[in-house]
Design a protein around this motif. Structure first.
Motif, mmCIF file in Angstrom:
data_model
loop_
_atom_site.group_PDB
_atom_site.id
_atom_site.type_symbol
_atom_site.label_atom_id
_atom_site.label_comp_id
_atom_site.label_asym_id
_atom_site.label_seq_id
_atom_site.Cartn_x
_atom_site.Cartn_y
_atom_site.Cartn_z
ATOM 1 N N THR A 4 52.620 70.271 77.548
ATOM 2 C CA THR A 4 52.537 68.819 77.667
ATOM 3 C C THR A 4 51.787 68.234 76.470
ATOM 4 N N TYR A 5 51.844 66.910 76.341
ATOM 5 C CA TYR A 5 51.095 66.245 75.268
ATOM 6 C C TYR A 5 49.589 66.468 75.430
ATOM 7 N N ALA A 6 49.106 66.478 76.671
ATOM 8 C CA ALA A 6 47.672 66.716 76.911
ATOM 9 C C ALA A 6 47.292 68.135 76.489
ATOM 10 N N GLU A 7 48.133 69.100 76.858
ATOM 11 C CA GLU A 7 47.863 70.497 76.485
ATOM 12 C C GLU A 7 47.949 70.694 74.977
ATOM 13 N N LEU A 8 48.902 70.010 74.342
ATOM 14 C CA LEU A 8 49.045 70.116 72.888
ATOM 15 C C LEU A 8 47.778 69.610 72.194
ATOM 16 N N TYR A 9 47.273 68.471 72.634
ATOM 17 C CA TYR A 9 46.051 67.912 72.034
ATOM 18 C C TYR A 9 44.892 68.907 72.173
ATOM 19 N N ASP A 10 44.728 69.461 73.379
ATOM 20 C CA ASP A 10 43.620 70.398 73.622
ATOM 21 C C ASP A 10 43.729 71.640 72.749
ATOM 22 N N GLU A 11 44.943 72.142 72.595
ATOM 23 C CA GLU A 11 45.154 73.358 71.798
ATOM 24 C C GLU A 11 44.859 73.081 70.318
ATOM 25 N N VAL A 12 45.327 71.933 69.825
ATOM 26 C CA VAL A 12 45.055 71.555 68.437
ATOM 27 C C VAL A 12 43.550 71.404 68.221
ATOM 28 N N ALA A 13 42.875 70.806 69.193
ATOM 29 C CA ALA A 13 41.422 70.599 69.086
ATOM 30 C C ALA A 13 40.689 71.931 68.928
ATOM 31 N N LYS A 14 41.121 72.940 69.678
ATOM 32 C CA LYS A 14 40.458 74.253 69.628
ATOM 33 C C LYS A 14 40.668 74.939 68.272
ATOM 34 N N VAL A 15 41.913 74.862 67.765
ATOM 35 C CA VAL A 15 42.197 75.498 66.476
ATOM 36 C C VAL A 15 41.507 74.731 65.344
ATOM 37 N N ALA A 16 41.512 73.396 65.439
ATOM 38 C CA ALA A 16 40.865 72.574 64.404
ATOM 39 C C ALA A 16 39.373 72.864 64.327
ATOM 40 N N LYS A 17 38.729 73.036 65.495
ATOM 41 C CA LYS A 17 37.289 73.331 65.493
ATOM 42 C C LYS A 17 37.016 74.659 64.805
ATOM 43 N N SER A 18 37.846 75.657 65.082
ATOM 44 C CA SER A 18 37.664 76.973 64.458
ATOM 45 C C SER A 18 37.882 76.918 62.946
ATOM 46 N N LEU A 19 38.861 76.134 62.522
ATOM 47 C CA LEU A 19 39.093 75.978 61.075
ATOM 48 C C LEU A 19 37.899 75.302 60.407
ATOM 49 N N ARG A 20 37.378 74.263 61.046
ATOM 50 C CA ARG A 20 36.190 73.576 60.509
ATOM 51 C C ARG A 20 34.993 74.529 60.461
ATOM 52 N N ASP A 21 34.832 75.315 61.549
ATOM 53 C CA ASP A 21 33.688 76.231 61.622
ATOM 54 C C ASP A 21 33.714 77.271 60.507
ATOM 55 N N MET A 22 34.918 77.624 60.051
ATOM 56 C CA MET A 22 34.982 78.619 58.959
ATOM 57 C C MET A 22 34.976 77.963 57.577
ATOM 58 N N GLY A 23 34.793 76.641 57.550
ATOM 59 C CA GLY A 23 34.603 75.960 56.267
ATOM 60 C C GLY A 23 35.827 75.302 55.666
ATOM 61 N N VAL A 24 36.917 75.211 56.440
ATOM 62 C CA VAL A 24 38.100 74.522 55.923
ATOM 63 C C VAL A 24 37.800 73.033 55.779
ATOM 64 N N LYS A 25 38.208 72.466 54.655
ATOM 65 C CA LYS A 25 37.956 71.048 54.405
ATOM 66 C C LYS A 25 39.196 70.390 53.794
ATOM 67 N N ALA A 26 39.141 69.076 53.667
ATOM 68 C CA ALA A 26 40.262 68.318 53.101
ATOM 69 C C ALA A 26 40.644 68.888 51.735
ATOM 70 N N GLY A 27 41.938 69.070 51.533
ATOM 71 C CA GLY A 27 42.440 69.584 50.257
ATOM 72 C C GLY A 27 42.674 71.078 50.229
ATOM 73 N N ASP A 28 42.042 71.837 51.155
ATOM 74 C CA ASP A 28 42.338 73.275 51.241
ATOM 75 C C ASP A 28 43.787 73.475 51.682
ATOM 76 N N ARG A 29 44.380 74.602 51.288
ATOM 77 C CA ARG A 29 45.736 74.899 51.719
ATOM 78 C C ARG A 29 45.718 75.872 52.891
ATOM 79 N N ILE A 30 46.453 75.514 53.938
ATOM 80 C CA ILE A 30 46.648 76.369 55.111
ATOM 81 C C ILE A 30 48.144 76.633 55.206
ATOM 82 N N VAL A 31 48.519 77.901 55.391
ATOM 83 C CA VAL A 31 49.948 78.225 55.369
ATOM 84 C C VAL A 31 50.382 78.965 56.625
ATOM 85 N N GLY A 32 51.673 78.867 56.913
ATOM 86 C CA GLY A 32 52.253 79.557 58.057
ATOM 87 C C GLY A 32 53.421 80.423 57.619
ATOM 88 N N PHE A 33 53.389 81.689 58.029
ATOM 89 C CA PHE A 33 54.519 82.615 57.848
ATOM 90 C C PHE A 33 55.015 82.868 59.267
#
Length: 651
Positions: free
Chosen positions: A116-145
């Motif tokens: 659902t849209y609510a679940e999608l928001y929550d999941e994005v929030a969790k991944v975004a927090k982890s990315l921030r915690d490891m030092g990801v910032k604006a302008g860094d490149r994140i890729v998907g294979f």
């Protein structure tokens, strides 16, 4: 003008977003538009007014509004759009947080999974927090294979919520193909699935990732998403962590959406890479957002209650395009696998089961369906389906007729065409207009698209180069590692100064419809007369004896001769009788100039990983020239066969 195949009812027209937006423009600017062509003309003559009105209509979320729409409508490249605005791309796609289904994922032979849209928001929030915690910032490149699955969209939204720049390849790319792309942009984090499925087989990704990481030292973390197995052994992958262990375990998180300029880098997209190292095209958050919302809301008539599907991988721009449907609040269907597995009608069964209203695919897939004798309209309940989109290559007149005969009669068929370069379309669908066989319905609003003749003059009713003579917001902001803009300029602006030359050969007719004749760099010039390859494909591929074909112009004795390669249908042979039939069909239905000098049987037709026919590489090998980059090709081994054909060295 082709045969009229469909006309929307007045009731249907009145319900469209296009009709509603047109009436807003009428009221706001004292106009009286009732049909598309006059409205289109206004949009290209009043580009700032159009985009300002669309900003409001699409309800773009911004923490600070813009100071001006565009600084110079005559400047291309380099026009500055919506200066002063501050916004976040992911925030615009996550504007809904309710219990409506946002994503439906279907892998081969798997039960569909819903988020659902609510679940999608929550999941994005969790991944975004982890990315921030490891030092990801604006302008860094994140890729998907990654396969086309929910976690790919989640990773993209998490990255872009921070202002990181996203780029992706599909898992069918080889090691060199990935290195040619990701190796240039030096990503900080790589998301990968442990594997993917194709034709019922599970294929591993982790060994390739290990080899890729030997060459890309910038990657600090590899996040492994479970797909073909739950707890894959990741010990051989440096910096690897399981997705469940990576994402935050906290609940009820609020996403901190970085507020960034309109032209902040959102995506890095890649040229096909068949003529050298792929070009890395950097596209802006605001430009992609507003351009794709225009195409989805107005040209596709997408609404909150719709369920939209596009058959695509994460290595093709249609994935990015589909993802923006979240900004409308629609339900997105994601499919990963072979569209003919476990049976030829697999995607139509899914369309029936998930009540898909907008179905997107490629012209090649529709041709394959027709050749396989699949009749989706008779075999499946497609009552909810109201629009079918086709892209990737020109859809033949027979393809148009097949859709209306065997899929659905009351349906808007939108053949659409644009490119990775703009992450959108130059010509596409018009929900308030008719559909004619073989024609794209219209040029996109505020896209000043014209056909130029050999003298660089716009022409109607005859073939010419596709150009765009005014700027548009989704143009690349720059190419990666191109500080002086030389690669960017040579890609589009070397032929006509200040005018985008796209490389397609088209005709714009007197009612505004567009016919695509193929790539202009692959047009044939026998006797100095330009011929689009699509005109020959159309004739050949309606013959039941032919499964697929490829046409090239071979330089020969100070001229060009047309060579037709055919892949025979199962159990059929290329006899002298059949060759005469092919020649006669082409001569009668196209012209004597279209008739090939040679017709040759080949075991396979060359395609890119994005399923586009590759004419130029075949032209090169039969003329003894090297093909520099084979990693963008689906079946590069077949080039050796083409190179060895002795008949091509004879009269």
């Amino acid at each position: 003008m082709g045969k009229l195949l469909w006309q929307p009812s007045e009731e249907r027209i009145n319900r469209t977003n296009m009709y509603r937006f047109m009436n807003i423009i009428n009221e706001k600017y004292g106009k009286n538009f009732t049909e598309y062509s006059a409205f289109y003309q206004w949009s290209v003559e009043n580009i700032p007014d159009f985009w300002a009105s669309l900003w409001d209509f699409a309800e773009v979320k911004a923490s600070k509004s813009y100071d001006e729409v565009i600084d110079d409508v005559t400047k291309m490249p380099g026009a500055k759009w919506f200066s002063g605005a501050r916004l976040n791309f992911a925030e615009n796609l996550l504007r809904y947080r309710d219990d409506q289904t946002a994503l439906i994922f279907k892998g081969e032979e798997q039960v569909s999974r819903k988020i659902t849209y609510a679940e999608l928001y929550d999941e994005v929030a969790k991944v975004a927090k982890s990315l921030r915690d490891m030092g990801v910032k604006a302008g860094d490149r994140i890729v998907g294979f990654m396969p086309n699955m929910p976690e790919t969209i989640i990773a993209m939204l998490a990255a872009t919520s921070i202002g990181a720049t996203w780029s992706s390849c599909s898992p069918d790319f080889g090691v060199k193909g990935v290195l040619d792309r990701f190796g240039q942009i030096k990503p900080k984090v790589l998301f990968t699935a442990n594997g993917y499925s194709f034709k019922g087989k599970n294929l591993d990704c982790l060994e390739r990732i290990s080899n890729i990481l030997k060459e890309i030292s910038s990657v600090e973390k590899v996040v492994v998403v479970p797909y073909t197995e739950q707890n894959a052994d990741i010990s051989s992958v440096p910096h690897a962590v399981h997705y469940e262990d990576f994402k935050s375990s906290e609940s009820g998180l609020e996403i901190e959406f970085e507020q960034l300029p309109f032209d902040h880098p959102l995506y890095i997209m890649y040229s096909s890479g068949t003529t050298g190292l792929p070009k890395c095209m950097v596209q802006s958050a605001g430009g992609i957002l507003i351009h794709q919302l225009k195409e989805l809301i107005l040209h596709t008539d997408l609404k909150r209650e719709d369920t939209i599907f596009y058959f695509t991988t994460c290595g093709w721009m249609m994935w990015n395009w589909l993802t923006s449907s979240l900004g409308v609040g629609a339900t997105l269907v994601l499919f990963d696998g072979n569209p003919f597995h476990p049976e030829p009608g697999a995607l139509w069964k899914m369309a029936q089961d998930e009540k898909i209203t907008v179905f997107g695919t490629s012209a090649g897939y529709l041709a394959a369906l027709q050749n396989a004798g699949v009749k989706p309209g008779k075999e499946y309940d497609l009552t909810p389906l109201r629009a079918l989109l086709s892209t990737g290559s020109p859809l033949s007149i027979e393809g148009f007729e097949f859709v209306y005969e065997e899929i659905k009669k009351d349906l808007q068929l939108a053949s659409i065409s644009g490119g990775t370069d703009l992450n959108g379309c130059f010509a596409l669908g018009n929900p308030i207009g008719p559909v004619y066989a073989g024609e794209l319905q219209c040029r996109g609003l505020a896209m000043k698209v014209e056909a130029f003749d050999d003298n660089g003059k716009p022409v109607t009713g005859q073939q010419g180069e596709l150009v765009c003579s005014a700027p548009f917001p989704s143009m690349p902001i720059y190419f990666w590692d191109d500080p002086e803009g030389k690669k960017y300029h040579s890609a589009y602006f070397d032929v006509y100064p200040n005018i985008w030359r796209h490389g397609d050969y088209i005709e714009v007719n007197d009612h505004g419809g567009v016919t695509i004749y193929g790539r202009s760099d692959a047009t044939l010039n026998p006797g100095g007369v330009r011929i689009g390859t699509a005109e020959i494909y159309r004739q050949v591929e309606q013959l039941e004896e032919i499964e697929d074909s490829l046409v090239v112009g071979q330089s020969w004795k100070n001229d060009v001769r047309v060579i037709l390669f055919v892949k025979m249908a199962q159990g059929k042979a290329l006899t002298e009788e059949l060759m005469n039939k092919i020649r006669q069909t082409i001569r009668v239905n196209a012209s004597p100039r279209h008739v090939p000098a040679k017709i040759l049987d080949v075991p396979d037709i060359l395609y890119t990983l994005n399923m586009k026919k590759v004419e130029l590489a075949v032209k090169k090998v039969i003329e003894g020239k090297p093909v520099l980059n084979k990693d963008a090709l689906k079946n590069p081994e077949i080039l050796d066969y083409y190179a060895s054909i002795k008949e091509l060295q004879e009269d």
